[in-house]
Design a protein around this motif. Sequence first.
Motif, mmCIF file in Angstrom:
data_model
loop_
_atom_site.group_PDB
_atom_site.id
_atom_site.type_symbol
_atom_site.label_atom_id
_atom_site.label_comp_id
_atom_site.label_asym_id
_atom_site.label_seq_id
_atom_site.Cartn_x
_atom_site.Cartn_y
_atom_site.Cartn_z
ATOM 1 N N SER A 195 -21.813 5.280 2.215
ATOM 2 C CA SER A 195 -20.361 5.342 2.418
ATOM 3 C C SER A 195 -19.654 4.267 1.607
ATOM 4 O O SER A 195 -18.577 4.500 1.048
ATOM 5 C CB SER A 195 -20.027 5.184 3.901
ATOM 6 N N GLN A 196 -20.245 3.087 1.532
ATOM 7 C CA GLN A 196 -19.602 2.007 0.788
ATOM 8 C C GLN A 196 -19.572 2.295 -0.711
ATOM 9 O O GLN A 196 -18.562 2.042 -1.371
ATOM 10 C CB GLN A 196 -20.313 0.691 1.082
ATOM 11 N N TYR A 197 -20.664 2.846 -1.250
ATOM 12 C CA TYR A 197 -20.650 3.232 -2.663
ATOM 13 C C TYR A 197 -19.642 4.361 -2.900
ATOM 14 O O TYR A 197 -18.904 4.358 -3.896
ATOM 15 C CB TYR A 197 -22.034 3.673 -3.109
ATOM 16 N N THR A 198 -19.624 5.327 -1.988
ATOM 17 C CA THR A 198 -18.683 6.443 -2.122
ATOM 18 C C THR A 198 -17.245 5.936 -2.070
ATOM 19 O O THR A 198 -16.383 6.384 -2.843
ATOM 20 C CB THR A 198 -18.926 7.478 -1.021
ATOM 21 N N ALA A 199 -16.986 4.990 -1.180
ATOM 22 C CA ALA A 199 -15.647 4.408 -1.081
ATOM 23 C C ALA A 199 -15.261 3.698 -2.378
ATOM 24 O O ALA A 199 -14.136 3.826 -2.867
ATOM 25 C CB ALA A 199 -15.590 3.429 0.092
ATOM 26 N N ASP A 200 -16.205 2.963 -2.965
ATOM 27 C CA ASP A 200 -15.917 2.251 -4.215
ATOM 28 C C ASP A 200 -15.528 3.221 -5.327
ATOM 29 O O ASP A 200 -14.545 2.997 -6.056
ATOM 30 C CB ASP A 200 -17.140 1.440 -4.656
ATOM 31 N N PHE A 201 -16.285 4.304 -5.483
ATOM 32 C CA PHE A 201 -15.986 5.268 -6.539
ATOM 33 C C PHE A 201 -14.683 6.020 -6.236
ATOM 34 O O PHE A 201 -13.939 6.375 -7.156
ATOM 35 C CB PHE A 201 -17.141 6.245 -6.718
ATOM 36 N N ALA A 202 -14.417 6.274 -4.954
ATOM 37 C CA ALA A 202 -13.175 6.957 -4.586
ATOM 38 C C ALA A 202 -11.964 6.091 -4.904
ATOM 39 O O ALA A 202 -10.952 6.578 -5.421
ATOM 40 C CB ALA A 202 -13.204 7.321 -3.102
ATOM 41 N N ILE A 203 -12.057 4.793 -4.609
ATOM 42 C CA ILE A 203 -10.959 3.882 -4.918
ATOM 43 C C ILE A 203 -10.736 3.815 -6.426
ATOM 44 O O ILE A 203 -9.598 3.846 -6.911
ATOM 45 C CB ILE A 203 -11.258 2.480 -4.347
ATOM 46 N N ALA A 204 -11.835 3.757 -7.183
ATOM 47 C CA ALA A 204 -11.719 3.734 -8.643
ATOM 48 C C ALA A 204 -11.094 5.015 -9.177
ATOM 49 O O ALA A 204 -10.475 5.012 -10.249
ATOM 50 C CB ALA A 204 -13.097 3.528 -9.275
ATOM 51 N N SER A 205 -11.225 6.111 -8.425
ATOM 52 C CA SER A 205 -10.654 7.403 -8.822
ATOM 53 C C SER A 205 -9.266 7.614 -8.225
ATOM 54 O O SER A 205 -8.743 8.733 -8.243
ATOM 55 C CB SER A 205 -11.587 8.541 -8.387
ATOM 56 N N ASP A 206 -8.674 6.541 -7.668
ATOM 57 C CA ASP A 206 -7.292 6.535 -7.177
ATOM 58 C C ASP A 206 -7.112 7.267 -5.851
ATOM 59 O O ASP A 206 -6.032 7.767 -5.555
ATOM 60 C CB ASP A 206 -6.327 7.100 -8.221
ATOM 61 N N PHE A 207 -8.143 7.346 -5.043
ATOM 62 C CA PHE A 207 -8.003 7.864 -3.688
ATOM 63 C C PHE A 207 -7.678 6.718 -2.733
ATOM 64 O O PHE A 207 -8.184 5.598 -2.887
ATOM 65 C CB PHE A 207 -9.301 8.521 -3.207
ATOM 66 N N GLU A 208 -6.853 7.002 -1.750
ATOM 67 C CA GLU A 208 -6.732 6.124 -0.593
ATOM 68 C C GLU A 208 -7.950 6.401 0.281
ATOM 69 O O GLU A 208 -8.273 7.561 0.538
ATOM 70 C CB GLU A 208 -5.450 6.440 0.173
ATOM 71 N N VAL A 209 -8.643 5.375 0.743
ATOM 72 C CA VAL A 209 -9.898 5.566 1.459
ATOM 73 C C VAL A 209 -9.789 5.101 2.906
ATOM 74 O O VAL A 209 -9.343 3.982 3.179
ATOM 75 C CB VAL A 209 -11.061 4.824 0.764
#
Length: 319
Positions: A174-188
């Motif tokens: 989840s933490q890795y997924t959150a990091d990539f999501a933030i880098a892709s401009d998602f609010e997490v």
Amino acid sequence: MNSTDLSVLKSAVNWLQAGHSVAIATVVQTWGSAPRPVGSWLAIRSDGQVAGSVSGGCVEDDLISRVQTEILTRDTPEMVVYGVSQEEASRFGLPCGGTLRLLVEPKPELTILEQLLASISSHQITKRSVNIATGESTLEPGTRNDEFACNDKEMRTTYGPRWRMVIIGAGQLSQYTADFAIASDFEVIVIDPREEYAEGLNRPDITFIQGMPDDVLLEIGVDPHTAVVALTHDPKLDDMALMEALKSSAFYVGALGSKKNTQKRKERLLEFDVSKEEVEKLYGPVGLSIGALTPPEIAVSILAEVIAVKYGARLPKKE
């Protein structure tokens, strides 16, 4: 609306509330290899402070000067074009002879911008129409299918909330997924009721909610700009969240697990208040089939699939 343009809107509102004169420039048309897409915003304050970008830095200095010396003295919007000729494109550093057409509003209405910001913050899709002759603007409900439009009389732009990713579970994946999501401009947003996982998500760039996932999903509201990814591998947590997510308007709902476990999960969900059509919306096993093995690689595959669904790209068949 991406985080950059949302930041521009917030800056413009704050500056106007503080009594500054502010102009807003919007990219309304591009030719060639223009650096910023149609709809991109730049807010320019009378003292030269800026927020956002319309060209990645190519024309901003000249535009700031024009705003300060000419445009802010006017009451109505002005259409500004850069790069009409190859010579001018080269002078401003526009790549490949690119050309930008900008609508610059010298008197944006604070009340309208405040209402727009409130709508976006409450996850509503809103259309803003600007009368080019008068500078007056109006707001009305929009849809995800609305397209940007600008002619001699009016500019119409639709703004939506930031794309969100809600992750069920706060483990390593989840933490890795959150990091990539933030880098892709998602609010997490990460949801996990377990005490032992709370400390690892103590980060300012992630909203961590400690509670039962199904209850939290109902509280925060799931809209068409939301992806829900269940990653605990614990049916007690994942399945309850999926029941609510699949009944919502989320554009993507995925869950971790093998093909065999995914089939069993779908059978379990059918025993509850979830229809066959809703169950078939589930992406599982979650992520594109890229041979991922490690948590970071699996996170990459998850983001790749979510982004593909976000833009309506064709997904390869999972083996």
